[in-house]
Design an enzyme around this catalytic site. Structure first.
Site, mmCIF file in Angstrom:
data_model
loop_
_atom_site.group_PDB
_atom_site.id
_atom_site.type_symbol
_atom_site.label_atom_id
_atom_site.label_comp_id
_atom_site.label_asym_id
_atom_site.label_seq_id
_atom_site.Cartn_x
_atom_site.Cartn_y
_atom_site.Cartn_z
ATOM 1 N N ILE A 66 31.664 61.185 7.770
ATOM 2 C CA ILE A 66 30.609 61.182 8.781
ATOM 3 C C ILE A 66 29.423 60.341 8.324
ATOM 4 C CG2 ILE A 66 28.970 62.625 10.061
ATOM 5 C CD1 ILE A 66 30.935 64.866 9.984
ATOM 6 N N GLY A 121 34.821 63.718 6.463
ATOM 7 C CA GLY A 121 35.342 63.649 7.823
ATOM 8 C C GLY A 121 36.640 62.879 7.921
ATOM 9 N N ASP A 124 39.232 65.433 7.679
ATOM 10 C CA ASP A 124 39.349 66.104 8.983
ATOM 11 C C ASP A 124 40.263 65.302 9.903
ATOM 12 O OD1 ASP A 124 37.448 68.290 8.630
ATOM 13 O OD2 ASP A 124 35.871 66.797 8.723
ATOM 14 N N GLU A 144 32.394 68.112 1.395
ATOM 15 C CA GLU A 144 31.327 68.893 2.035
ATOM 16 C C GLU A 144 30.577 69.828 1.084
ATOM 17 O OE1 GLU A 144 33.634 67.356 5.497
ATOM 18 O OE2 GLU A 144 34.073 68.021 3.454
ATOM 19 N N ASP A 152 33.490 71.785 8.566
ATOM 20 C CA ASP A 152 33.501 72.550 9.821
ATOM 21 C C ASP A 152 34.172 71.823 10.981
ATOM 22 O OD1 ASP A 152 31.593 70.611 10.285
ATOM 23 O OD2 ASP A 152 29.912 71.998 10.516
#
Length: 270
Positions: A66, A121, A124, A144, A152
């Site tokens: 991110i 990310g 993810d 993270e 999350d």
């Protein structure tokens, strides 16, 4: 196809090539990324010509995760009320989750080709794909906890189903970086390749093989495998019986059987 700011999208030989296209920023996921990926995978789902997706990153890295600038910008919206701040933050998190879910919910197989950084990310994103492939020197990490938060957007929910609970916990708690070869040894990636060129050629070959199969059969197979993540064996057997009661009437079955008996390559309609 529309022009995208964070992606490069091409369709060739039934394969959609979806590449994160911010190489100067290590393909960090900015605001454009999170909105465009939903549109792209909606297009993938609605376009019959697309049978397989190859998801990659332009340049030296898959994705550094991110965009921190985007996260910092979001904090300026906070007020003094904790409850209202929490409601705002929850909506943001759910929206980001929805972007990754667009990949997971895609009816067509999605193959991730990973080189360089795949951080935060990026994990993810790849855990929402059907299969993952990497260069031997790729660097993967759940970052993270080092940023002071719990992941999350999907890693903690999907990764244990891919590599098992214990290993997922180790990687999430320590944030340590693993290379492509270790990722292969623990089952996070299916295969590794010597370099980026070999990775692209190898993943494309697998995608081409899948694209040559019956799209009805491939989508049914994916649907059943996805269904089994959250259901019992008995539930899955019941579901496939109902599914195939219709799908076994497809023309693809006759084409496949005829081609097999005649030792020919079948050609299926989109």
């Amino acid at each position: 196809m529309s022009d995208y700011k964070a992606f490069r999208v091409e369709l060739k030989d039934k394969i959609a090539h979806v590449a994160i296209n911010r190489p100067d920023k290590f393909n960090a996921m900015n605001a454009d990324f999170w909105t465009e990926i939903v549109d792209i995978f909606r297009w993938v789902d609605e376009t019959d010509e697309v049978r397989v997706v190859v998801l990659s990153g332009v340049g030296k890295h898959f994705s550094a995760g991110i965009d921190l600038g985007m996260l910092a910008a979001g904090t300026h919206k906070y007020g003094k009320d904790v409850g209202r701040n929490a409601e705002l933050q929850r909506r943001v998190i759910l929206k980001l989750q929805g972007s990754i879910n667009a990949v997971d919910n895609c009816r067509k197989p999605v193959l991730a080709a990973i080189q360089g950084y795949c951080l935060g990310g990026g994990i993810d994103l790849i855990t929402a794909c059907d299969m993952r492939y990497a260069t031997v020197d790729a660097q993967l990490s759940i970052r993270e906890v080092d940023m002071g938060l719990a992941a999350d957007i999907g890693t903690l929910q999907r990764l244990p189903r891919i590599i098992g609970d214990g290993l997922a916990r180790e990687l999430a708690y320590t944030a340590r970086t693993i290379n492509g070869e270790e990722a292969r040894s623990i089952g996070l990636v299916n295969r590794t390749y010597a370099d980026h060129d070999a990775l692209q050629a190898g993943v494309l070959e697998i995608a081409q093989e899948i694209a040559g199969k019956s799209p009805i059969a491939v989508r049914g197979t994916k649907r059943m495998l996805d269904y089994m993540r959250d259901h019992s064996i008995d539930d899955g057997l019941e579901y496939i019986a109902t599914w195939n009661a219709a799908m076994l009437q497809s023309e693809d079955l006759r084409i496949a059987m005829t081609a097999f008996m005649n030792k020919q390559k079948p050609e299926f309609a989109d």
